[in-house]
Design an enzyme around this catalytic site. Structure first.
Site, short mmCIF file in Angstrom:
data_model
loop_
_atom_site.label_atom_id
_atom_site.label_comp_id
_atom_site.label_asym_id
_atom_site.label_seq_id
_atom_site.Cartn_x
_atom_site.Cartn_y
_atom_site.Cartn_z
N HIS A 153 -10.90 82.61 -87.46
CA HIS A 153 -10.18 82.26 -86.24
C HIS A 153 -9.09 83.28 -85.94
O HIS A 153 -8.89 83.68 -84.79
CB HIS A 153 -9.56 80.87 -86.36
CG HIS A 153 -8.56 80.58 -85.28
ND1 HIS A 153 -8.93 80.24 -84.00
CD2 HIS A 153 -7.19 80.63 -85.28
CE1 HIS A 153 -7.84 80.08 -83.25
NE2 HIS A 153 -6.78 80.31 -84.00
N GLU A 154 -8.36 83.68 -86.98
CA GLU A 154 -7.26 84.63 -86.78
C GLU A 154 -7.75 85.98 -86.25
O GLU A 154 -6.99 86.70 -85.60
CB GLU A 154 -6.50 84.84 -88.10
CG GLU A 154 -5.79 83.61 -88.64
CD GLU A 154 -4.65 83.15 -87.76
OE1 GLU A 154 -4.09 83.99 -87.01
OE2 GLU A 154 -4.31 81.96 -87.80
N THR A 155 -9.00 86.32 -86.54
CA THR A 155 -9.51 87.66 -86.20
C THR A 155 -10.69 87.60 -85.24
O THR A 155 -11.40 88.59 -85.07
CB THR A 155 -9.95 88.39 -87.48
OG1 THR A 155 -10.95 87.59 -88.15
CG2 THR A 155 -8.78 88.62 -88.42
N ARG A 302 -10.82 76.71 -85.14
CA ARG A 302 -10.72 76.75 -86.61
C ARG A 302 -11.74 75.80 -87.24
O ARG A 302 -12.40 76.14 -88.23
CB ARG A 302 -9.31 76.38 -87.05
CG ARG A 302 -8.22 77.37 -86.65
CD ARG A 302 -6.85 76.89 -87.12
NE ARG A 302 -5.77 77.66 -86.56
CZ ARG A 302 -5.30 78.81 -87.05
NH1 ARG A 302 -5.84 79.31 -88.15
NH2 ARG A 302 -4.29 79.45 -86.47
#
Length: 340
Positions: A153-155, A302
């Site tokens: 999710h972060e990337t 996420r």
């Protein structure tokens, strides 16, 4: 006895027999998975309808469509081999599985293309012996799925109608767009002039205090050279696993939460913070994503990554996947910032 009376009797008998038999899957059956990729309902039964695959579904909630290699080229299985990692984590996630889960990370459209390698992941993981190696195989797989889910999710570079869907595009980005200094002058780790402490790497490590503390623990000059997180893939993965394994009071470590080794305090329970994947989201970005009372896109993303990876690795999700009803860990505490 009439035909209708006989029918009623046998219907009642069948109903009682089914209800009295042991559940087939999920927490009711020792976290067992359904055969053939069937969905496991909230009550521990296997099937393919919305009653099984809908709200409360515990595992394989696509009903058997993922993780076994489809003819559309979007799902990839593994070959069961070690893929050159000397056996470390290869029984849980061999290179072929890693490549299948992060299918488009090396796509030319991804700024991080060519950076996040399997060998770098394994090399970094070896520095943290408990990572992916705590508990039984289901728990080990769940931790890897959770780590990859949150970091994907972060990337992410995915979008709703992306090829193979939005959850095939994890690890597409390396550095936060429009990088800012992220300097907290009150920290013990004073910012170095001209340096930016914006999000970098799988977990998007941010802020000078995280770079400083992480650098101390890893014995790396990250406060002075934050660019190392975007130029050295092993260091990049190390920072992500470090954050995953590191408790920062009042927050537990992500590792402790996903492996069942975190016991919430009375304050946690009062704030709605209960064990599960949702608390990890709270640890990472609770001030922005948690306690809103209902679904938001970031939480759903996420969870989507996590469920896909759990299904592909062959493990269950556990309970409490979101943080909609959880107050952030920093709620009411002056000076406590989110770590991401």
């Amino acid at each position: 006895m009439s035909v209708w009376a006989l029918f009623a009797f046998f219907s009642l008998f069948l109903s009682l027999s089914v209800r009295g038999s042991a559940e087939q899957c999920g927490r009711q059956a020792g976290d067992a998975l359904c055969p053939g990729g069937l969905c496991c309902s909230s009550y521990g039964w296997c099937g393919t309808t919305v009653d099984y695959c809908g709200i409360g579904c515990q595992s394989q909630c696509d009903g058997g469509g993922g993780g076994d290699g489809g003819d559309d080229g979007c799902d990839g299985g593994d070959d069961g081999g070690g893929d050159g990692d000397d056996g470390y984590l290869s029984d849980i996630i061999p290179k072929s599985k890693f490549d299948a889960l992060l299918k488009f990370r090396n796509d030319a459209r991804c700024p991080a293309a060519g950076f996040y390698t399997y060998n770098a992941f394994i090399s970094a993981a070896k520095e943290f012996p408990d990572f992916g190696n705590t508990g039984d195989d289901l728990m080990r797989k769940r931790e890897i799925a959770a780590f990859l889910g949150q970091t994907s999710h972060e990337t992410t570079g995915g979008w709703p109608d992306a090829p193979c869907g939005p959850y095939a595009w994890g690890y597409c980005y390396l550095k936060e767009i429009n990088c800012q200094p992220y300097c907290d002058p009150s920290s013990n780790y004073q910012c170095v002039a001209g340096k930016q402490y914006c999000g970098r790497g799988p977990i998007q490590l941010s802020w000078n205090y995280n770079y400083g503390l992480c650098g101390d623990d890893l014995k790396l000059p990250l406060l002075q050279e934050p660019e190392l997180v975007e130029t050295d893939p092993v260091i990049s993965f190390k920072t992500a696993i470090w954050f995953w394994m590191k408790p920062q009071s009042p927050k537990p470590s992500c590792h402790a939460v996903i492996t069942g080794n975190w016991t919430p305090s009375a304050a946690d329970l009062e704030a709605g913070r209960v064990p599960g994947y949702g608390v990890i989201t709270n640890i990472i970005n609770g001030g922005i994503e948690c306690g809103q009372g209902g679904p938001n896109a970031a939480n759903e993303d996420r969870i989507g990554f996590y469920k896909k990876y759990c299904d592909s690795l062959g493990t269950t999700y556990g309970s409490n996947l979101d943080c909609y009803q959880q107050r952030p860990f920093g709620y009411g505490l002056s000076g406590l910032k989110d770590t991401m």
